[in-house]
Scaffold this active site. Structure first.
Site, mmCIF file in Angstrom:
data_model
loop_
_atom_site.group_PDB
_atom_site.id
_atom_site.type_symbol
_atom_site.label_atom_id
_atom_site.label_comp_id
_atom_site.label_asym_id
_atom_site.label_seq_id
_atom_site.Cartn_x
_atom_site.Cartn_y
_atom_site.Cartn_z
ATOM 1 C CE LYS A 67 -2.419 -0.975 3.660
ATOM 2 N NZ LYS A 67 -1.627 -2.461 3.950
ATOM 3 C CG ASP A 127 -0.143 4.896 4.012
ATOM 4 O OD1 ASP A 127 -0.873 3.764 4.005
ATOM 5 O OD2 ASP A 127 1.140 4.655 4.014
ATOM 6 C CD GLN A 186 -1.882 -3.374 9.278
ATOM 7 O OE1 GLN A 186 -0.801 -2.841 9.676
ATOM 8 N NE2 GLN A 186 -2.098 -3.811 7.777
ATOM 9 N NE ARG A 234 3.432 -4.386 11.339
ATOM 10 C CZ ARG A 234 3.058 -4.030 9.996
ATOM 11 N NH1 ARG A 234 3.711 -3.109 9.224
ATOM 12 N NH2 ARG A 234 1.879 -4.395 9.651
HETATM 13 P P1 ATP Z 1 1.544 -2.129 6.063
HETATM 14 O O1 ATP Z 1 -0.089 -2.538 5.930
HETATM 15 O O2 ATP Z 1 1.925 -2.873 7.064
HETATM 16 O O3 ATP Z 1 1.534 -0.967 6.128
HETATM 17 P P2 ATP Z 1 1.886 -1.959 3.217
HETATM 18 O O4 ATP Z 1 0.718 -2.508 2.455
HETATM 19 O O5 ATP Z 1 1.917 -0.559 3.285
HETATM 20 O O6 ATP Z 1 1.986 -2.781 4.502
HETATM 21 P P3 ATP Z 1 4.668 -1.938 1.964
HETATM 22 O O7 ATP Z 1 5.377 -1.465 3.210
HETATM 23 O O8 ATP Z 1 4.122 -0.757 1.090
HETATM 24 O O9 ATP Z 1 3.292 -2.630 2.551
HETATM 25 O O10 ATP Z 1 5.310 -2.977 1.494
HETATM 26 C C1 ATP Z 1 5.767 -4.539 2.098
HETATM 27 C C2 ATP Z 1 7.068 -4.790 1.539
HETATM 28 O O11 ATP Z 1 6.479 -5.456 0.188
HETATM 29 C C3 ATP Z 1 7.773 -3.732 1.147
HETATM 30 O O12 ATP Z 1 9.179 -4.137 1.435
HETATM 31 C C4 ATP Z 1 7.880 -3.632 -0.245
HETATM 32 O O13 ATP Z 1 8.962 -3.276 -0.936
HETATM 33 C C5 ATP Z 1 7.396 -4.976 -0.758
HETATM 34 N N1 ATP Z 1 6.674 -4.880 -2.072
HETATM 35 C C6 ATP Z 1 5.468 -4.123 -2.440
HETATM 36 N N2 ATP Z 1 4.953 -4.404 -3.437
HETATM 37 C C7 ATP Z 1 5.964 -5.426 -4.180
HETATM 38 C C8 ATP Z 1 6.129 -5.638 -5.420
HETATM 39 N N3 ATP Z 1 5.188 -5.465 -6.557
HETATM 40 N N4 ATP Z 1 7.218 -6.277 -5.788
HETATM 41 C C9 ATP Z 1 8.181 -6.402 -4.779
HETATM 42 N N5 ATP Z 1 8.024 -6.279 -3.570
HETATM 43 C C10 ATP Z 1 7.068 -5.274 -3.266
HETATM 44 MG MG MG Z 2 2.053 0.765 5.094
#
Ligand code: ATP
Ligand code: MG
Length: 571
Positions: free
Chosen positions: A31, A194, A229, A515
């Site tokens: 995200k 966000d 979350q 995490r």
């Molecule tokens: P949270 O809900 O915990 O905030 P999030 O949905 O924001 O999580 P991110 O922190 O943006 O997730 O991404 C999680 C991990 O996955 C990061 O290390 C990111 O670099 C990796 N990631 C996300 N999308 C891809 C992708 N398309 N290819 C490879 N790695 C990815």
């Molecule tokens: Mg995030």
């Protein structure tokens, strides 16, 4: 390059730029990464950076986002408004409010209330929270607190002061003027928020106000979050955020991201299993990209001292023994005994700040570098703000801003009191205030500094293990995560509180579990010194909600008394 490596849903989220959009997806599905790319994409499409507003949950997250966007854009990143709600509110006030003002933090609020209360039997801290809640929820003060609330408000006005929550309410009030509102709506044509699950009604009102609902291309609002979350219901945030969004913006598009890139299959499945117990939730599927990995280790320890020691041992095992630490810290940045781990790959997460101290002792004894995100550093931040305030007073008004900054950053008193991460933060903030426009300059910087929160002290580049509460761990990720004190009473938290929202506690534990990238340790102690007494403890009921097939159980017996130990004679 901007879309490179993204999956189809992520690409869709990046490219759906017009109109209201809601991206709702589980942890680790990218995200935050997607918003970053979305901003870069907008600019690539020709949108002016000044027309973009991205609201983050902490100043730390804003800094990270700015840095990541910088990789795509270089010069333009600085012109995008990226910051917390409080920072946004502060800037709006600084732009259009013609009087000078000060910001009261929680401590300053408390001392004002103490003065006003005199002999009344209110508990000051509770009252601070109560007032904050009234403001966050935009409620009327109820009978019990009405009188003191009104006294408090008029005292703030008398002192030209705003408390933190006013930084959201005051802009709402100021935007009541049609021409002012129009100016902001024209400026912020693309808005993104966000961690949307945790915004409170006042914050929602502010973004909704800034979003012009009917006229494209004005006010394109994109909210991103995960209802599983939501961990700030006690401050007025709610799962209803998502439901309200679709009600308020009927033409909203909903995009879901399903692939989890962060956690091993086992960690993901186990945490999904747990969160499904919640009744109030929007169900969603999460597909692991990674292999199953190794089971979650559930470790029973005799006491809290042993808990810290076990965690330190596990870190040492992966780092290759203590003797290397000195060498590693002085020679290379990202290096470890087997070349694969760095101290920043580890986090120790706990429910209450009170647990930090004893864990910290184990780290001190081992020599492993660590950083604590959280309340422990508050005194220091206040001190920095006070020091800066004094310096600003003493500084020649006509001198340029950069000169002031240079002087501060070279001042030994300052530098020795600030860690490297604080210095980076200060420089970063200062760049926003270099412009001597109204609200900018030195007084602007000082006000912005008082907005720094506990979570901002985290430095992702520090070669150190992170110690943090579950709340402050939001949005972060680590290869190895230890959740300490997984005991009934602590998780879910029921000690010292009469209200326990079990679903919120489960979400908090879920945030902690998710995490972890590769390894997750859940430790509980059979006895613990809590609030002045040693208590027998039992494992958290949440542990029973994780299917056995995902878990390896480890039992650490009580220390055997050594010869010469003073207690030996007792046996
Ligand atoms: P949270 O809900 O915990 O905030 P999030 O949905 O924001 O999580 P991110 O922190 O943006 O997730 O991404 C999680 C991990 O996955 C990061 O290390 C990111 O670099 C990796 N990631 C996300 N999308 C891809 C992708 N398309 N290819 C490879 N790695 C990815
Ligand atoms: Mg995030």
């Amino acid at each position: 390059m901007i879309l490179h490596g993204l999956n189809e849903s992520q690409k869709k989220a990046v490219m759906t730029t017009e109109g209201p959009v809601m991206i709702i997806a589980g942890p680790g599905t990218g995200k935050t990464l997607t918003i970053t790319r979305r901003i870069a994409y907008l600019i690539h499409k020709g949108v002016c950076p000044e027309n973009i507003l991205a609201v983050t949950f902490t100043n730390r997250a804003a800094r990270e986002m700015r840095e990541r966007i910088g990789a795509f854009l270089r010069n333009d990143a600085g012109k995008i408004f990226i910051g917390t709600f409080h920072f946004l509110g502060l800037r709006i006030i600084q732009d259009i409010y013609s009087h000078s003002f000060v910001i009261y933090n929680r401590d300053e609020q408390a001392s004002l209330l103490k003065k006003l209360l005199k002999n009344s039997d209110f508990r000051v801290r509770q009252l601070v929270e109560k007032i904050s809640r009234i403001k966050n929820l935009i409620e009327e003060a109820d009978k019990g607190v009405k009188e003191i609330y009104e006294k408090y408000q008029s005292e703030l006005i008398k002192n030209s002061a705003f408390d933190f929550d006013d930084l959201i309410l005051k802009p709402i009030e100021l935007l009541d003027k049609a021409e002012v509102l129009e100016r902001y709506r024209k400026r912020f044509r693309y808005i993104m928020a966000d961690e949307y699950q945790d915004i409170n009604p006042a914050q929602y009102k502010l973004v909704k106000l800034l979003t012009k609902p009917t006229c494209s291309p004005c006010g394109n609002l994109c909210v991103i979050g995960d209802s599983d979350q939501a961990i700030y219901a006690f401050r007025g945030a709610d799962i209803a955020n998502f439901l309200n969004f679709e009600k308020d913006f009927e033409n909203a598009q909903r995009i879901t991201l399903q692939k989890n890139y962060r956690s091993s299959g086992i960690i993901l499945e186990a945490s999904s299993h747990l969160i499904k117990r919640n009744l109030k939730r929007i169900g969603k599927e999460i597909i692991p990209i990674k292999e199953k990995g190794i089971p979650i280790a559930v470790i029973s320890v005799p006491d809290e001292k042993a808990e810290g020691d076990v965690i330190v041992k596990e870190i040492e095992k992966r780092m290759g023994g203590t003797s290397h630490y000195q060498l590693m810290q002085t020679t290379t940045d990202r290096d470890s005994a087997d070349g694969s781990y760095s101290f920043s790959d580890f986090a120790v997460v706990f429910r209450t700040n009170a647990q930090a101290k004893v864990l910290e002792e184990s780290f001190v004894a081992s020599g492993i570098p660590y950083q604590i995100i959280g309340r422990m550093r508050r005194w220091k931040r206040n001190e920095i703000v006070q020091m800066l305030k004094n310096r600003v007073k003493g500084f020649n008004r006509g001198s340029p801003f950069d000169e002031f900054l240079d002087e501060i950053l070279k001042d030994p008193e300052f530098v020795t009191n600030l860690g490297e991460s604080d210095l980076i933060l200060l420089e970063n903030l200062a760049s926003t205030y270099r412009d001597p426009s109204p609200g900018g300059g030195l007084s602007g910087l000082v006000n912005a500094l008082s907005l720094l929160t506990d979570a901002d002290s985290f430095d992702p580049r520090a070669q150190a293990v992170t110690l943090t509460t579950l709340h402050m761990a939001k949005g972060l990720e680590f290869r190895v995560v230890f959740i300490a004190g997984v005991e009934e009473g602590l998780i879910p938290y029921t000690i010292k509180t009469s209200e326990c929202d079990l679903e919120e506690e489960r979400r908090l534990f879920y945030v902690g579990m998710t995490r972890a990238k590769d390894e997750l340790f859940l430790t509980y102690s059979r006895s613990r010194f809590l609030y002045g007494q040693k208590l027998a403890r039992s494992p958290s009921s949440f542990l029973r909600e994780i299917p056995e097939k995902f878990v390896t159980e480890i039992f650490i017996p009580a220390r055997i008394a050594k010869q010469g130990d003073s207690q030996i004679g007792l046996f």
